[in-house]
Scaffold this active site. Sequence first.
Site, short mmCIF file in Angstrom:
data_model
loop_
_atom_site.label_atom_id
_atom_site.label_comp_id
_atom_site.label_asym_id
_atom_site.label_seq_id
_atom_site.Cartn_x
_atom_site.Cartn_y
_atom_site.Cartn_z
N HIS A 1 -25.43 44.75 -5.20
CA HIS A 1 -24.58 45.45 -4.24
C HIS A 1 -23.16 44.89 -4.23
CE1 HIS A 1 -27.97 47.72 -2.77
NE2 HIS A 1 -28.66 46.61 -2.70
N LYS B 1 -19.90 12.96 7.91
CA LYS B 1 -21.35 13.03 8.07
C LYS B 1 -21.72 13.66 9.40
CE LYS B 1 -25.59 12.17 6.95
NZ LYS B 1 -26.15 13.10 5.96
N GLU C 1 -28.70 26.52 0.43
CA GLU C 1 -28.64 25.06 0.52
C GLU C 1 -28.28 24.45 -0.84
OE1 GLU C 1 -28.35 22.99 2.69
OE2 GLU C 1 -29.00 21.10 1.84
N CYS D 1 -14.93 10.59 12.98
CA CYS D 1 -14.33 9.37 13.52
C CYS D 1 -15.38 8.45 14.14
CB CYS D 1 -13.31 9.72 14.59
SG CYS D 1 -12.06 10.86 14.04
N ASN E 1 -12.03 9.62 19.87
CA ASN E 1 -12.77 10.61 19.06
C ASN E 1 -12.76 11.92 19.83
OD1 ASN E 1 -13.44 8.67 17.26
ND2 ASN E 1 -15.63 8.66 17.71
N GLY E 2 -12.69 13.02 19.11
CA GLY E 2 -12.72 14.33 19.78
C GLY E 2 -11.40 15.04 19.59
N LYS F 1 -24.99 22.15 -1.40
CA LYS F 1 -25.05 20.78 -1.98
C LYS F 1 -24.06 20.66 -3.12
CE LYS F 1 -26.42 19.20 0.42
NZ LYS F 1 -26.93 19.41 1.71
N GLU G 1 -20.35 20.79 -2.01
CA GLU G 1 -19.93 19.62 -1.24
C GLU G 1 -19.56 18.44 -2.14
OE1 GLU G 1 -23.44 19.19 1.49
OE2 GLU G 1 -21.89 18.92 2.99
N TRP H 1 -11.09 10.44 10.88
CA TRP H 1 -11.24 11.59 9.98
C TRP H 1 -10.21 12.60 10.46
CZ3 TRP H 1 -12.96 16.79 10.51
CH2 TRP H 1 -13.32 17.41 9.31
N ARG I 1 -20.16 8.06 7.94
CA ARG I 1 -19.88 9.30 8.65
C ARG I 1 -18.64 10.01 8.12
NH1 ARG I 1 -22.01 8.86 14.17
NH2 ARG I 1 -20.17 9.94 14.90
O1 M6R Z 1 -25.88 16.64 11.88
P1 M6R Z 1 -26.07 18.12 11.69
O2 M6R Z 1 -27.34 18.45 11.00
O3 M6R Z 1 -25.94 18.87 12.98
O4 M6R Z 1 -24.88 18.55 10.76
C1 M6R Z 1 -24.63 19.89 10.45
C2 M6R Z 1 -23.74 20.00 9.24
O5 M6R Z 1 -22.49 19.44 9.51
C3 M6R Z 1 -24.34 19.30 8.03
O6 M6R Z 1 -25.61 19.79 7.75
C4 M6R Z 1 -23.44 19.47 6.80
O7 M6R Z 1 -23.44 20.79 6.39
C5 M6R Z 1 -23.93 18.53 5.70
N1 M6R Z 1 -22.82 17.85 5.11
C6 M6R Z 1 -24.69 19.20 4.63
O8 M6R Z 1 -24.94 18.43 3.53
#
Ligand code: M6R
Length: 602
Positions: free
Chosen positions: A501, A597, A478, A2, A99-100, A482, A485, A75, A27
């Site tokens: 395993h 974001k 990672e 948000c 927000n929150g 990616k 996501e 969001w 975001r």
């Molecule tokens: O802003 P941050 O690095 O603390 O965010 C952590 C995760 O939310 C962030 O890395 C998220 O996993 C990304 N969307 C990865 O691409």
Amino acid sequence: MCGIIGYVGKKEKKKILLDGLQELEYRGYDSAGIAIIENQRLKHFKAIGKLENLREKTKKYESSNFGIAIGHTRWATHGKPTELNAHPHLGKYSFVVHNGIIENYQEIKAELQNKGITFLSQTDSETIVHLFESDYEKNRDSFQAFTNTINRLDGAYATLLITEVEEETIFFAKNGSPMLIGFSGEDIYFASSDTPIIRKATEVYYLEDGEYGYSKDGNVTLFNQEGEKSFIKKPLTTNKASAQKDSFRFFMEKEIYEQGRVMGETMMGRVLDNSINFDELEKSLFENITNIKICACGTSYHSALTGAYLLERIAKIPCQVEIASEFRYKEPLLQASTLFITISQSGETADTLEALKMAKRAGLKSLSICNVDNSSIVRESDNAILTRAGIEKGVASTKAFATQTMVLWMFTLYVAQLKKSITQEQLQTEINAMIHTPKALLVTDKLHAKLHRLSKRYLHGHGFFFIGRDIFFPLALEGALKLKEISYLHAEGYPAGEMKHGPIALADSELFTIALMPSSMQYEKIKSNVEELSARDATILAISPKPFELADDCIRTKYSSHPMLEFFEMMVATQLLALEISIRLGNDVDMPRNLAKSVTVE
Ligand code: M6R
């Protein structure tokens, strides 16, 4: 996640709000809304989906006299993304954005409903506006009503409230979620991060947790639990670094291409001819420190895992990595001899920030590795190293991960220098490799074209396994993150030696294995792991500088001499693979569904 924007002044308010929300768009959000009070008239507009929908709804509206205005991108956390659930939330004569998460909202809601108050939305945020009005109706004192309201709230909030009974005032409060106030002459701005007010405001004050107050007549009056307090404004940068896509199709694509260049920034002044230097670190940082704990979420957690391999192997310092959301509730045993490092691209991730506060309460020294100066995590930490990646707009993090990993590599060498656990010759070898990193990150037309071609073969199947060993295991995690996501395909990162395993049971031709096979680190070991999968008919895409005859597809990398150069080169290949698959599937690469974001709720 948000976003909030607010404004008190004479300028055209709709434009300030919509442009501000646009800056916060990256975001992640699923609805947006604005509310304005001007000439005793309260107007509000809400729309689900993209901001264009809100722009369309407001196109005939203008507001150029003195007034107050608040806006929000939501969001969804409590309740679906609908117009009713979108902010600002209306009472009878007041509006709120928040927000929150209000943790005790159900209790407050039930109490207000018992008094006959009707709720229109399913959100926790709506309780704020009704609580305010119900108090105001008893006491007829708007600031007291606002103070009483926020004193009732448990959880995290950054909130703005406007009301027709005080039509020149914005009430604000912050606890746990970011909020700042911008100043420019008589104009006062509020925002959940500084991007929307850069080049509008000249000075800024970043609110601390527990602060609240109101803005009226070009002034801000601030309070905390001790009463009214003074505050010092800071100059606000004019450097917008407002990312444009240039000729790229998506921000993520542009950010992948930028990695070579930004890495130069990350290293500047830090990687010297024969040593590593961090001017920003206190010389006493390592006094009485015997071990390191790193805490982070998502992609930042993956860079932390990579850093832990480096710190233990090269700097010879014990290093543990924790997922912030787990760490917070596991009742960890913390010792003063531990250096507590948090890693965050945004610097606003609620779980990471709370973990940092816990560590500080336990008396640990803290260091943050972050991309956003003045973010909550940077401000909360004793020491900070900025990753200097520039603004990252794609929700799927790329250059932030690359620069975090580089900072951790540099930091490892810095600690190794301090602890004298590295010879000058070894240090020189590392520095020489480091200097080559920008080249390892170059995206050539040939590589991109190859991944574009290959991607069409990887659009189906029952899942992906990214596998690697040592530092290539976090890179596998990672790569999988990616892909899932932005493609919404199931992908897992796994230590290659662990496949036998259990997960090898899944192997068949529809299981896509992305094998990270560096030549400079355990090549023979990973080769055997991949052979085991190939023997069970898994489809193999090998990423390696060496030929591998059992691979169905192969990306041949150039670097083979140093694991970190191989790491960065392979990282680019996995990022491009995810990008190209997502584009072929027709997804919104930069704003994938359900993601934000900056994750400012726990
Ligand atoms: O802003 P941050 O690095 O603390 O965010 C952590 C995760 O939310 C962030 O890395 C998220 O996993 C990304 N969307 C990865 O691409």
